[in-house]
Design a protein around this motif. Structure first.
Motif, PDB file in Angstrom:
ATOM      1  N   THR A  57      -0.359 -14.794  60.858  1.00  0.00           N
ATOM      2  CA  THR A  57      -1.015 -14.738  59.556  1.00  0.00           C
ATOM      3  C   THR A  57      -1.384 -16.115  59.018  1.00  0.00           C
ATOM      4  O   THR A  57      -0.693 -17.097  59.264  1.00  0.00           O
ATOM      5  CB  THR A  57      -0.158 -13.982  58.522  1.00  0.00           C
ATOM      6  OG1 THR A  57      -0.917 -13.815  57.331  1.00  0.00           O
ATOM      7  CG2 THR A  57       1.128 -14.707  58.208  1.00  0.00           C
ATOM      8  N   LEU A  79      -2.205 -10.596  60.471  1.00  0.00           N
ATOM      9  CA  LEU A  79      -1.340  -9.477  60.089  1.00  0.00           C
ATOM     10  C   LEU A  79      -1.790  -8.829  58.787  1.00  0.00           C
ATOM     11  O   LEU A  79      -1.640  -7.619  58.604  1.00  0.00           O
ATOM     12  CB  LEU A  79       0.107  -9.952  59.949  1.00  0.00           C
ATOM     13  CG  LEU A  79       0.887 -10.088  61.242  1.00  0.00           C
ATOM     14  CD1 LEU A  79       2.216 -10.777  60.982  1.00  0.00           C
ATOM     15  CD2 LEU A  79       1.097  -8.754  61.905  1.00  0.00           C
ATOM     16  N   ALA A  80      -2.358  -9.615  57.890  1.00  0.00           N
ATOM     17  CA  ALA A  80      -2.816  -9.063  56.612  1.00  0.00           C
ATOM     18  C   ALA A  80      -3.890  -7.999  56.828  1.00  0.00           C
ATOM     19  O   ALA A  80      -3.957  -7.017  56.083  1.00  0.00           O
ATOM     20  CB  ALA A  80      -3.346 -10.180  55.719  1.00  0.00           C
ATOM     21  N   ALA A  83      -2.230  -4.598  57.584  1.00  0.00           N
ATOM     22  CA  ALA A  83      -1.310  -4.024  56.602  1.00  0.00           C
ATOM     23  C   ALA A  83      -1.654  -2.586  56.246  1.00  0.00           C
ATOM     24  O   ALA A  83      -0.773  -1.730  56.150  1.00  0.00           O
ATOM     25  CB  ALA A  83      -1.272  -4.891  55.349  1.00  0.00           C
ATOM     26  N   SER A  84      -2.943  -2.271  56.078  1.00  0.00           N
ATOM     27  CA  SER A  84      -3.324  -0.909  55.703  1.00  0.00           C
ATOM     28  C   SER A  84      -3.113   0.075  56.848  1.00  0.00           C
ATOM     29  O   SER A  84      -2.982   1.275  56.630  1.00  0.00           O
ATOM     30  CB  SER A  84      -4.784  -0.880  55.249  1.00  0.00           C
ATOM     31  OG  SER A  84      -5.629  -1.235  56.328  1.00  0.00           O
ATOM     32  N   LYS A  85      -3.070  -0.437  58.090  1.00  0.00           N
ATOM     33  CA  LYS A  85      -2.913   0.443  59.256  1.00  0.00           C
ATOM     34  C   LYS A  85      -1.457   0.607  59.672  1.00  0.00           C
ATOM     35  O   LYS A  85      -1.042   1.683  60.101  1.00  0.00           O
ATOM     36  CB  LYS A  85      -3.718  -0.112  60.427  1.00  0.00           C
ATOM     37  CG  LYS A  85      -5.196  -0.106  60.146  1.00  0.00           C
ATOM     38  CD  LYS A  85      -5.964  -0.740  61.256  1.00  0.00           C
ATOM     39  CE  LYS A  85      -7.431  -0.682  60.878  1.00  0.00           C
ATOM     40  NZ  LYS A  85      -8.167  -1.836  61.124  1.00  0.00           N
ATOM     41  N   ILE A  86      -0.684  -0.458  59.585  1.00  0.00           N
ATOM     42  CA  ILE A  86       0.700  -0.386  60.059  1.00  0.00           C
ATOM     43  C   ILE A  86       1.717  -0.611  58.956  1.00  0.00           C
ATOM     44  O   ILE A  86       2.914  -0.449  59.169  1.00  0.00           O
ATOM     45  CB  ILE A  86       0.967  -1.392  61.202  1.00  0.00           C
ATOM     46  CG1 ILE A  86       0.802  -2.832  60.703  1.00  0.00           C
ATOM     47  CG2 ILE A  86       0.074  -1.113  62.382  1.00  0.00           C
ATOM     48  CD1 ILE A  86       1.250  -3.873  61.693  1.00  0.00           C
ATOM     49  N   GLY A  87       1.247  -1.010  57.776  1.00  0.00           N
ATOM     50  CA  GLY A  87       2.156  -1.302  56.672  1.00  0.00           C
ATOM     51  C   GLY A  87       2.688  -0.034  56.028  1.00  0.00           C
ATOM     52  O   GLY A  87       2.197   1.066  56.256  1.00  0.00           O
ATOM     53  N   ARG A  88       3.697  -0.211  55.219  1.00  0.00           N
ATOM     54  CA  ARG A  88       4.314   0.912  54.532  1.00  0.00           C
ATOM     55  C   ARG A  88       4.442   0.542  53.069  1.00  0.00           C
ATOM     56  O   ARG A  88       4.824  -0.581  52.733  1.00  0.00           O
ATOM     57  CB  ARG A  88       5.681   1.172  55.159  1.00  0.00           C
ATOM     58  CG  ARG A  88       6.391   2.339  54.596  1.00  0.00           C
ATOM     59  CD  ARG A  88       7.565   2.773  55.428  1.00  0.00           C
ATOM     60  NE  ARG A  88       8.462   1.685  55.754  1.00  0.00           N
ATOM     61  CZ  ARG A  88       9.594   1.840  56.425  1.00  0.00           C
ATOM     62  NH1 ARG A  88       9.936   3.018  56.845  1.00  0.00           N
ATOM     63  NH2 ARG A  88      10.365   0.820  56.680  1.00  0.00           N
ATOM     64  N   ASP A  89       4.120   1.465  52.201  1.00  0.00           N
ATOM     65  CA  ASP A  89       4.257   1.249  50.773  1.00  0.00           C
ATOM     66  C   ASP A  89       5.741   1.033  50.470  1.00  0.00           C
ATOM     67  O   ASP A  89       6.584   1.809  50.938  1.00  0.00           O
ATOM     68  CB  ASP A  89       3.741   2.471  50.017  1.00  0.00           C
ATOM     69  CG  ASP A  89       3.672   2.244  48.525  1.00  0.00           C
ATOM     70  OD1 ASP A  89       4.635   1.677  47.960  1.00  0.00           O
ATOM     71  OD2 ASP A  89       2.660   2.634  47.918  1.00  0.00           O
ATOM     72  N   ARG A  93       9.910   3.232  51.430  1.00  0.00           N
ATOM     73  CA  ARG A  93      11.039   2.735  52.219  1.00  0.00           C
ATOM     74  C   ARG A  93      12.330   3.430  51.794  1.00  0.00           C
ATOM     75  O   ARG A  93      12.554   3.659  50.615  1.00  0.00           O
ATOM     76  CB  ARG A  93      11.191   1.224  52.043  1.00  0.00           C
ATOM     77  CG  ARG A  93      10.030   0.475  52.608  1.00  0.00           C
ATOM     78  CD  ARG A  93      10.212  -1.016  52.448  1.00  0.00           C
ATOM     79  NE  ARG A  93       9.020  -1.687  52.916  1.00  0.00           N
ATOM     80  CZ  ARG A  93       8.562  -2.821  52.431  1.00  0.00           C
ATOM     81  NH1 ARG A  93       9.221  -3.438  51.472  1.00  0.00           N
ATOM     82  NH2 ARG A  93       7.464  -3.357  52.905  1.00  0.00           N
TER      83      ARG A  93
END
Length: 112
Positions: A57, A79-80, A83-89, A93
């Motif tokens: 990043t 990586l940013a 985020a929308s593809k592999i990230g989690r809100d 969690r």
């Protein structure tokens, strides 16, 4: 010397041999690191005709990728952008259980 310096040096010196040994079977190699020491590995794989992607990043301060490594790679993936593809809100969690702090003064050794 920082505590992890020796371990990092060992990893940095041993890790590059693996992709180079596999290079006959590799088509593309993806490096999830911003460590500039991997630039030489990227260059070696490219000399063997392999494509190399680097994932790190630029969005942090300081950026978590060495400029030389980013420029050497065939593809740089921030990586940013993932985020929308592999990230989690954060609200999705699971809640981590709080571990109670055990305060037991009786076992404390006060003999100096």
């Amino acid at each position: 010397m920082p505590a992890g310096a020796k371990l990092k040096a060992i990893w940095t010196s041993n890790l590059p041999s693996t992709p180079c040994n596999w290079s006959k079977r590799l088509i593309m190699w993806c490096c999830f690191s911003g460590d500039g020491d991997f630039r030489y590995l990227v260059e070696a794989l490219q000399r063997k005709g392999r494509k190399v992607s680097v994932v790190s990043t630029l969005k942090t301060q300081p950026p978590m990728i060495a400029d030389d490594l980013r420029r050497q790679a065939d593809h740089f993936i921030d990586l940013a952008s993932l985020a929308s593809k592999i990230g989690r809100d954060p609200s999705e969690r699971p809640v981590r259980p709080q571990t109670p702090v055990d305060v037991d003064d009786e076992d404390e050794d006060d003999d100096y």
